[in-house]
Each structure stands twice: as structure tokens, then as C-alpha cells.
Design a protein around this motif. Sequence first.
Motif, PDB file in Angstrom:
ATOM      1  N   GLN A  63      53.966   4.049 -30.310  1.00  0.00           N
ATOM      2  CA  GLN A  63      53.712   3.733 -31.702  1.00  0.00           C
ATOM      3  C   GLN A  63      53.658   5.036 -32.489  1.00  0.00           C
ATOM      4  N   TRP A  75      55.927   0.114 -24.068  1.00  0.00           N
ATOM      5  CA  TRP A  75      55.467   0.490 -25.397  1.00  0.00           C
ATOM      6  C   TRP A  75      54.016   0.940 -25.290  1.00  0.00           C
ATOM      7  N   THR A  77      50.580   2.010 -27.298  1.00  0.00           N
ATOM      8  CA  THR A  77      49.987   1.768 -28.601  1.00  0.00           C
ATOM      9  C   THR A  77      48.477   1.868 -28.554  1.00  0.00           C
ATOM     10  N   ASP A  81      49.485  -4.713 -31.187  1.00  0.00           N
ATOM     11  CA  ASP A  81      50.889  -5.098 -31.342  1.00  0.00           C
ATOM     12  C   ASP A  81      51.610  -5.304 -30.018  1.00  0.00           C
TER      13      ASP A  81
END
Length: 150
Positions: A63, A75, A77, A81
Motif C-alpha cells: 500500500q 499485498w 497493508t 483493504d
Amino acid sequence: MSEVLFYHMTQTRLEQTLPGLLERSLERGWRVVVQTTSNERRDALDAHLWTYRDESFLPHAAQGGSDAPDQQPIWITCEDDNPNGAHVRFLVDGAVHDDLASYTRAIYMFDGHDEQAVQGARARWKAEKEAGHDITYWQQDDEGRWQKKA
């Protein structure tokens, strides 16, 4: 309901343990979100995954970066999200996510030498159990291997 695993690290640190678990997740074809609690920690994990081992590569993005999250199998973060459509969520450094029902698997990883982390994991165990998730607890033995305890 989701499968929720608690990984109680007693012999290794997160930086030693997380990359191998992420590798295994990718081998299974899973997309993953790793949630931490601060931008600084997110950025440190992002940097670590590029350098943790010379002969290995974990495709990921974080992110705040310029990479398109939906193109990334991992991902990182510090938010709730899930822009890469992950079915697996790792919660580290005391991170919590209140709606794990959309995930196939969630993994809480906590440092057994940090009493605050242990207490936080106990609270999450209770909350996830009450939410009806299938819960298992894993702890490292003296050699660092994972042993199912509950």
C-alpha cells in the motif's frame, strides 16, 4: 466460516517465519494480504521480502506504492483493504480484522516473548471462536518446527 490459525512464534521472529509461509501460500495458488499495524512496519516488511534470501523471489507490492494491487499475489497493508482479491489474510504485529468470513484462511502471527502480543492473541482467539470460525493453534517447538497444540 473461515479457517483461522494462530502461530505462536517462540524460536524465530516474524521476518524469519513469514517469507516461508508466503511461499507456501503462493505454491497453493493463493492470493494473500499481509496486514500490519503501521506504515513503517508495512514498509519494513515490503523491503524485507525483496531481500530475505538471494535465491528467492516473492512477487508483492505494498500500500502506498506505485504497483497496481490487483496484479500482485501478495499485498502488504496496514488497512482493512483487499485490493488483490486475496483469500488468505496474515495478521501480524497485533493487527486485527473484524470480518474474516470472506477469507478461506486467516493467520494471526504473534511473538511469544511479547506478553502484550500473547494477550492480544488470546483476545482474538476468543473473538474468532465466538464468531464461529474453525480455529487451530500452532506453537514452535525447541527446533522451531510447528506443533499443533489446539
